[in-house]
Write a protein that holds these residues in place. Structure first.
Motif, PDB file in Angstrom:
ATOM      1  N   ASN A  19      13.698  -7.250  -3.597  1.00 34.07           N
ATOM      2  CA  ASN A  19      12.923  -6.247  -4.329  1.00 34.07           C
ATOM      3  C   ASN A  19      11.453  -6.278  -3.886  1.00 34.07           C
ATOM      4  O   ASN A  19      10.843  -5.234  -3.612  1.00 34.07           O
ATOM      5  CB  ASN A  19      13.026  -6.525  -5.825  1.00 34.07           C
ATOM      6  N   ASP A  20      10.900  -7.484  -3.772  1.00 32.99           N
ATOM      7  CA  ASP A  20       9.491  -7.615  -3.380  1.00 32.99           C
ATOM      8  C   ASP A  20       9.261  -7.144  -1.948  1.00 32.99           C
ATOM      9  O   ASP A  20       8.226  -6.530  -1.638  1.00 32.99           O
ATOM     10  CB  ASP A  20       9.052  -9.074  -3.526  1.00 32.99           C
ATOM     11  N   GLN A  21      10.214  -7.423  -1.062  1.00 32.71           N
ATOM     12  CA  GLN A  21      10.069  -7.004   0.333  1.00 32.71           C
ATOM     13  C   GLN A  21      10.072  -5.485   0.463  1.00 32.71           C
ATOM     14  O   GLN A  21       9.273  -4.908   1.213  1.00 32.71           O
ATOM     15  CB  GLN A  21      11.188  -7.608   1.183  1.00 32.71           C
ATOM     16  N   VAL A  22      10.975  -4.826  -0.258  1.00 34.90           N
ATOM     17  CA  VAL A  22      11.029  -3.359  -0.208  1.00 34.90           C
ATOM     18  C   VAL A  22       9.757  -2.772  -0.814  1.00 34.90           C
ATOM     19  O   VAL A  22       9.166  -1.827  -0.261  1.00 34.90           O
ATOM     20  CB  VAL A  22      12.278  -2.839  -0.951  1.00 34.90           C
ATOM     21  N   PHE A  23       9.317  -3.330  -1.929  1.00 34.98           N
ATOM     22  CA  PHE A  23       8.098  -2.848  -2.581  1.00 34.98           C
ATOM     23  C   PHE A  23       6.899  -3.001  -1.649  1.00 34.98           C
ATOM     24  O   PHE A  23       6.093  -2.070  -1.488  1.00 34.98           O
ATOM     25  CB  PHE A  23       7.866  -3.613  -3.885  1.00 34.98           C
ATOM     26  N   SER A  24       6.762  -4.161  -1.035  1.00 34.35           N
ATOM     27  CA  SER A  24       5.630  -4.418  -0.143  1.00 34.35           C
ATOM     28  C   SER A  24       5.662  -3.505   1.074  1.00 34.35           C
ATOM     29  O   SER A  24       4.611  -3.081   1.567  1.00 34.35           O
ATOM     30  CB  SER A  24       5.636  -5.882   0.305  1.00 34.35           C
ATOM     31  N   ALA A  25       6.864  -3.196   1.567  1.00 32.48           N
ATOM     32  CA  ALA A  25       6.982  -2.341   2.744  1.00 32.48           C
ATOM     33  C   ALA A  25       6.350  -0.975   2.510  1.00 32.48           C
ATOM     34  O   ALA A  25       5.788  -0.361   3.433  1.00 32.48           O
ATOM     35  CB  ALA A  25       8.449  -2.177   3.125  1.00 32.48           C
ATOM     36  N   VAL A  26       6.419  -0.491   1.289  1.00 32.24           N
ATOM     37  CA  VAL A  26       5.858   0.820   0.965  1.00 32.24           C
ATOM     38  C   VAL A  26       4.404   0.721   0.529  1.00 32.24           C
ATOM     39  O   VAL A  26       3.576   1.568   0.875  1.00 32.24           O
ATOM     40  CB  VAL A  26       6.687   1.518  -0.130  1.00 32.24           C
ATOM     41  N   SER A  27       4.083  -0.303  -0.218  1.00 29.82           N
ATOM     42  CA  SER A  27       2.765  -0.365  -0.857  1.00 29.82           C
ATOM     43  C   SER A  27       1.660  -0.942   0.026  1.00 29.82           C
ATOM     44  O   SER A  27       0.471  -0.728  -0.241  1.00 29.82           O
ATOM     45  CB  SER A  27       2.855  -1.191  -2.142  1.00 29.82           C
ATOM     46  N   GLN A  77       5.656   6.960   9.665  1.00 27.93           N
ATOM     47  CA  GLN A  77       6.658   6.263  10.464  1.00 27.93           C
ATOM     48  C   GLN A  77       6.493   4.749  10.365  1.00 27.93           C
ATOM     49  O   GLN A  77       7.479   4.016  10.392  1.00 27.93           O
ATOM     50  CB  GLN A  77       6.588   6.717  11.921  1.00 27.93           C
ATOM     51  N   THR A  78       5.244   4.293  10.239  1.00 29.41           N
ATOM     52  CA  THR A  78       5.016   2.858  10.048  1.00 29.41           C
ATOM     53  C   THR A  78       5.631   2.394   8.734  1.00 29.41           C
ATOM     54  O   THR A  78       6.303   1.349   8.673  1.00 29.41           O
ATOM     55  CB  THR A  78       3.512   2.546  10.052  1.00 29.41           C
ATOM     56  N   ILE A  79       5.419   3.166   7.675  1.00 25.86           N
ATOM     57  CA  ILE A  79       6.007   2.821   6.370  1.00 25.86           C
ATOM     58  C   ILE A  79       7.528   2.832   6.466  1.00 25.86           C
ATOM     59  O   ILE A  79       8.208   1.909   5.987  1.00 25.86           O
ATOM     60  CB  ILE A  79       5.516   3.800   5.289  1.00 25.86           C
ATOM     61  N   ALA A  80       8.082   3.874   7.106  1.00 26.83           N
ATOM     62  CA  ALA A  80       9.535   3.963   7.248  1.00 26.83           C
ATOM     63  C   ALA A  80      10.078   2.786   8.045  1.00 26.83           C
ATOM     64  O   ALA A  80      11.141   2.231   7.717  1.00 26.83           O
ATOM     65  CB  ALA A  80       9.910   5.283   7.922  1.00 26.83           C
ATOM     66  N   SER A  81       9.366   2.377   9.078  1.00 26.52           N
ATOM     67  CA  SER A  81       9.809   1.252   9.897  1.00 26.52           C
ATOM     68  C   SER A  81       9.813  -0.041   9.085  1.00 26.52           C
ATOM     69  O   SER A  81      10.743  -0.853   9.186  1.00 26.52           O
ATOM     70  CB  SER A  81       8.893   1.113  11.118  1.00 26.52           C
TER      71      SER A  81
END
Length: 459
Positions: A321-329, A373-377
């Motif tokens: 959960n934290d990894q997905v959240f951090s990837a976007v934020s 694209q960076t966020i998506a990656s």
């Protein structure tokens, strides 16, 4: 298994006693079954999470691919021309004048009742010659026109055939090119390939009542019409592929004059992709939140108690959960995702501001696309790390739970045998007790009778 003798001598309900004793004996197995059910629920919930993460990974991977967000809309100034643009296109415009549409060659033979024979009485050969000069020689099974049609279509030559009624029991063979445009042109002859080469075969279209209904022709269009730079382009179909890099144009009619084709950045399409990504992220984060939530319950005595969700305290799920959240934020090149319309809420998920993103695209299209694209990656990497079939963290959690379920199943099965043996022992013990009591009762009755007899004889 020995059957129980319920209180025959003792008056006791031995079946009830044994069942009560077995309930105590079975408590360890009951705990194992409770744990098994809990693990099975955990597996099902983890699999649902893994499915959502896999969908997120697919979506994010697509968005992070090269040029994935390099979207364009293509419009024209005439309904007879439509245009499409791929991610390899660039913004711009061009004028095109369509002067001719493509068409496939269609021939019809003279009317006939049967296919002619050669000099030996066998069905005459038929030879088709395509635009490259390749010959396809066809030998019908009989002089039946149906057999001729079958043979032509089975030969996979440059034309396909159908029999068309011509009246009075006669028919024409209609031949249609297998390929549209000038490349699909063909000639049809009665005779062998050798006769065609020798010039002695009969051209079926030379008959006065035969006809070339449609001649094979390419579509034609002119660029820069009326200028010294005018150039003609052709296509075997009515679609001109790569009229501009990544841009194709399809024509449905000849145009009276130049038609302008406009290619512009598709901000609406990019915005939809960004919104879809945020929704998919929220779907994952929301799922974890629901199954991690602590709820208040009231027991039978009216006391309040807290009950955690199935993911409560699960460090593996929390890490995902934290990894997905951090990837976007996390910032992108020093800029907050909020500058691109992606905002963090106090509930731990995200909202999406489409107007903000479109404003950013208008002011800095390349930079905004690169940031998205960076966020998506980053999201793709986080989801892949969780769902990889060999090393994924959620995959490992599922495999661990499945292994524990297998072990619990074996333990429960062992307990089934142990409890069955214990029940049999108890039944044997109580049966033996009843038999012993029955014998003692019988002895007591005999002794009582003997004593009573002695007492009466002494009087």
């Amino acid at each position: 298994m020995a059957s129980s003798i319920d209180g025959l001598a003792s008056g006791l309900n031995t079946t009830s006693i044994i069942d009560s004793l077995m309930a105590v004996e079975a408590q360890p197995q009951t705990l194992l079954k409770t744990k098994l059910a809990s693990d099975q629920t955990m597996i099902s919930t983890l699999q649902s999470l893994n499915s959502k993460l896999s969908s997120l990974k697919d979506l994010a991977s697509g968005d992070s691919a090269v040029n994935a967000l390099n979207l364009f809309s293509a419009t024209t100034t005439s309904p007879s021309i439509t245009a499409t643009a791929t991610t390899s296109a660039t913004a711009g415009s061009i004028d095109v004048t369509v002067t001719q549409l493509a068409q496939s060659q269609v021939d019809v033979t003279a009317a006939m009742s049967n296919w002619p024979t050669d000099g030996s009485g066998a069905p005459a050969h038929l030879t088709l010659v395509d635009s490259t000069g390749k010959q396809t020689e066809i030998t019908p099974a009989t002089t039946s026109l149906d057999d001729v049609v079958t043979a032509i279509n089975a030969a996979s030559g440059p034309a396909r055939a159908v029999k068309v009624p011509a009246g009075n029991g006669t028919y024409r063979l209609q031949l249609t090119a297998a390929t549209s445009g000038a490349a699909g042109a063909y000639s049809v002859y009665q005779g062998t390939a050798a006769q065609v080469s020798a010039g002695t075969a009969t051209d079926l279209m030379a008959d006065p009542s035969a006809a070339v209904v449609k001649a094979a022709q390419d579509a034609k269009a002119t660029l820069y019409a009326g200028t010294p730079a005018a150039q003609t382009i052709t296509s075997g179909t009515n679609t001109f592929t790569d009229l501009l890099p990544g841009v194709s144009v399809a024509a449905s009619a000849v145009t009276a004059g130049p038609v302008t084709v406009n290619i512009a950045s598709d901000s609406a399409g990019i915005t939809k992709k960004a919104g879809d990504l945020v929704n998919a992220v929220n779907d994952v984060l929301g799922f974890v939140s629901i199954y991690s939530a602590v709820t208040q319950t009231t027991d039978a005595n009216g006391a309040s108690a807290a009950s955690g969700g199935i993911f409560s305290g699960n460090s593996g799920v929390r890490s995902v959960n934290d990894q997905v959240f951090s990837a976007v934020s996390m910032p992108v090149n020093g800029k907050s995702p909020s500058e691109y319309g992606i905002n963090v809420t106090r509930d731990g998920n995200f909202t999406f501001d489409a107007a903000k993103l479109q404003s950013s695209l208008a002011s800095d299209p390349a930079g905004t696309q690169a940031a998205l694209q960076t966020i998506a990656s980053r999201v793709s990497d986080a989801a892949t790390s969780a769902t990889d079939p060999f090393s994924g963290s959620v995959t490992a959690l599922i495999k661990g739970q499945q292994s524990e379920v297998t072990d619990l199943g074996s333990q429960i099965s062992d307990w089934d045998q142990r409890l069955a043996s214990r029940r049999q022992t108890l039944q044997t013990t109580y049966n033996a007790m009843e038999v012993a009591l029955g014998q003692l009762n019988a002895q007591q009755s005999w002794l009582t009778g003997q004593i009573a007899g002695l007492s009466s004889s002494t009087k």
